[in-house]
Design a protein around this motif. Structure first.
Motif, PDB file in Angstrom:
ATOM      1  N   THR B  52     -40.338 -51.564   9.492  1.00 50.34           N
ATOM      2  CA  THR B  52     -40.135 -52.284  10.901  1.00 50.34           C
ATOM      3  C   THR B  52     -39.000 -51.762  11.341  1.00 50.34           C
ATOM      4  O   THR B  52     -38.725 -51.611  12.636  1.00 50.34           O
ATOM      5  CB  THR B  52     -40.024 -53.707  10.670  1.00 50.34           C
ATOM      6  N   ALA B  53     -37.916 -51.580  10.469  1.00 47.84           N
ATOM      7  CA  ALA B  53     -36.425 -50.867  10.969  1.00 47.84           C
ATOM      8  C   ALA B  53     -36.793 -49.645  11.440  1.00 47.84           C
ATOM      9  O   ALA B  53     -36.185 -49.185  12.585  1.00 47.84           O
ATOM     10  CB  ALA B  53     -35.591 -50.827   9.888  1.00 47.84           C
ATOM     11  N   TRP B  54     -37.422 -48.763  10.946  1.00 51.49           N
ATOM     12  CA  TRP B  54     -37.661 -47.474  11.284  1.00 51.49           C
ATOM     13  C   TRP B  54     -38.252 -47.398  12.631  1.00 51.49           C
ATOM     14  O   TRP B  54     -37.786 -46.729  13.400  1.00 51.49           O
ATOM     15  CB  TRP B  54     -38.915 -46.880  10.376  1.00 51.49           C
ATOM     16  N   VAL B  55     -39.275 -48.240  12.943  1.00 46.92           N
ATOM     17  CA  VAL B  55     -39.951 -47.837  14.076  1.00 46.92           C
ATOM     18  C   VAL B  55     -38.920 -48.590  15.111  1.00 46.92           C
ATOM     19  O   VAL B  55     -38.890 -47.977  16.391  1.00 46.92           O
ATOM     20  CB  VAL B  55     -41.344 -48.957  14.227  1.00 46.92           C
ATOM     21  N   THR B  56     -38.359 -49.697  14.908  1.00 43.72           N
ATOM     22  CA  THR B  56     -37.523 -50.290  15.872  1.00 43.72           C
ATOM     23  C   THR B  56     -36.243 -49.469  16.096  1.00 43.72           C
ATOM     24  O   THR B  56     -36.204 -49.076  17.349  1.00 43.72           O
ATOM     25  CB  THR B  56     -36.625 -51.554  15.335  1.00 43.72           C
ATOM     26  N   VAL B  57     -35.635 -48.518  15.183  1.00 47.08           N
ATOM     27  CA  VAL B  57     -34.734 -47.466  15.663  1.00 47.08           C
ATOM     28  C   VAL B  57     -35.371 -46.393  16.438  1.00 47.08           C
ATOM     29  O   VAL B  57     -34.891 -46.132  17.703  1.00 47.08           O
ATOM     30  CB  VAL B  57     -34.303 -47.124  14.413  1.00 47.08           C
ATOM     31  N   PHE B  58     -36.429 -45.674  15.945  1.00 48.08           N
ATOM     32  CA  PHE B  58     -36.718 -44.446  16.434  1.00 48.08           C
ATOM     33  C   PHE B  58     -37.625 -44.748  17.752  1.00 48.08           C
ATOM     34  O   PHE B  58     -37.606 -43.742  18.569  1.00 48.08           O
ATOM     35  CB  PHE B  58     -37.432 -43.674  15.391  1.00 48.08           C
TER      36      PHE B  58
END
Lengths: 251, 216
Positions: B52-58
């Motif tokens: 989730t963090a990955w998607v949120t950032v990129f």
């Protein structure tokens, strides 16, 4: 058969509780199923009988209590749980055959992936199982090309391919056209006659009378009656069972 | 239109450079995005958080910023390499977030009973994902993934603009700015170059879509 193997139940449930939010779907269920016994679970919809069945291989996690299969408590997650599930066959109401694989591939997938069987061996056993359920000629077709009854028989073969210690049936004939119910029940009756331990959630009273050793009647998340088919159908003790039987047996 | 024919070799090299960036980035983004999608649907909470963090950032950062981070931020923490690879890396990171969400939508489109049956026969989560769920998700995923990859091909122009050099977009820049050629014909050539990648790409996806169709 030795004392040790007959004493230990195949399925043991002790004080099992399960909630869906506020709804108490399983209320302190305690239940032992000995090896080789065919248990039919009856009850009105919403009585918790499917949840009970699905709890045995932890497709539904329970909130408290103990469930053991062949003396081993259900692992909570991961590889141990997968290993236990491999030994518990499950047949679903909606068949759930793998849509992108042929019937034979459906049957061989788990023996190859989980048990590490060689593909030719798995195919050979798979074909024998398909023969046993009467659909060997459908081996290379895809699930969508088969009738519901054929799909459900394939699903039974898929479960048997893992040589399970116990088979769970969650309303196996409820999604079938009436003319296809019997072919599936015939396969199940043969399986029962072979000594398979079975927990069958169903509305098929004929199967319960003929093939079951024991009938469990559930209502509102509780086991209300537990006895032989003859006892249950001729002399139900509870008002709820009488009411249920009155509704389904009158027509 | 003479400017295109006169500079054909320049265009051709630019086209090949863009093709190279896109092919590398597409493979990288598809693999990485599918892995991150696996994280996001995993039963293990920490993996879900990472996904989730990955998607949120990129997904929420401008591509240009991601590229600048790769090109100028990474060397500051000791990661050195060619701008080309920084450019590809930035494009992969950015695109993987979109690939992840398309794949996740595909996973969610597979009936829950399929995964249940896979678990019931004893497959582990990973086996059930790779043998049962993802192959069926592919069918629904091809059209949105196609859009993601086509967007990525167009985004590769930004990689060119910020300094990898030599790609299709840079060819346009060189011809108009450095050599003073008229913009319209030069950019028409650039557009034709991009279309020569994206249109056949779209047709291939159509073929793939028909090939992976599964009767239910």
């Amino acid at each position: 058969m030795s004392e040790e193997t007959t004493d230990r139940p195949m399925i043991r449930m002790a004080a099992v509780d399960k909630f869906f939010g506020q709804l108490h779907v399983l209320k302190k269920i305690s239940l032992d199923v000995p090896k080789g016994q065919v248990v039919v679970v009856l009850g009105p919809s919403g009585s918790g009988k499917s949840t009970l069945c699905r709890a045995v291989n932890r497709l539904e996690p329970i909130d408290s209590g103990v469930i053991e299969v062949d003396g081993r408590p259900l692992p909570s997650e991961g590889r141990d749980l997968a290993r236990l599930r491999a030994e518990v066959g499950m047949v679903f109401q909606s068949f759930n055959l793998f849509a992108h694989k042929t019937i034979l591939e459906n049957v061989t997938l788990a023996p190859v992936k989980v048990r590490g069987q060689a593909v030719p061996d798995a195919r050979k056993t798979g074909l024998e199982l398909l023969e046993r359920v009467g659909i060997a000629d459908q081996a290379d077709k895809y699930p969508a090309q088969l009738s519901g009854g054929q799909q459900q028989r394939a699903a039974i073969a898929r479960a048997l391919a893992m040589r399970p210690k116990v088979m769970l049936f969650d309303e196996p004939t409820s999604a079938l056209d009436p003319e296809m119910v019997q072919e599936v029940l015939d396969v199940m009756t043969a399986l029962a006659a072979d000594g398979m331990t079975m927990l069958v959630v169903t509305h098929e009273m004929g199967f319960a009378r003929k093939a079951a050793h024991r009938v469990i009647f559930m209502s509102d998340g509780e086991v209300v009656e537990d006895g032989t088919p003859a006892e249950f159908f001729t002399a139900p003790k509870s008002a709820r069972a009488k009411d249920f039987l009155g509704k389904i047996l009158t027509h | 239109m003479n400017v295109i024919l006169d500079n054909f070799s320049l265009y051709r090299d630019g086209f090949l450079q863009t093709l190279k960036i896109c092919a590398l980035a597409a493979v990288g983004a598809l693999v990485l995005g599918t892995v991150v999608a696996g994280f996001r649907v995993s039963p293990v909470p920490p993996l879900r958080w990472v996904g989730t963090a990955w998607v949120t950032v990129f997904r929420n950062c401008p591509l240009t910023v991601v590229l600048f981070f790769c090109a100028f931020g990474l060397p500051e923490i000791g990661v050195n390499g060619a701008y080309f690879w920084f450019g590809v890396t930035g494009l992969v990171l950015y695109t993987s977030a979109f690939v992840c969400e398309a794949v996740r939508a595909g996973v969610n489109s597979v009936p829950a009973g399929q995964a249940e049956a896979a678990r019931a026969v004893g497959l582990t989560f990973g086996q059930s994902l790779t043998s049962v769920v993802l192959p069926q998700a592919l069918r629904t995923v091809v059209p949105p993934l196609g859009s993601v990859i086509i967007a990525m091909i167009k985004n590769s122009a930004i990689v060119g603009a910020f300094g990898v050099g030599g790609d299709l977009f840079a060819v346009g820049d060189t011809l108009t700015s450095a050599r003073g050629e008229a913009a319209l014909p030069v950019l028409t050539g650039v557009v034709l170059g991009y279309l020569a990648i994206t249109i056949p790409g779209g047709l291939l996806l159509g073929l793939l879509e028909r090939k992976v169709a599964i009767a239910r």
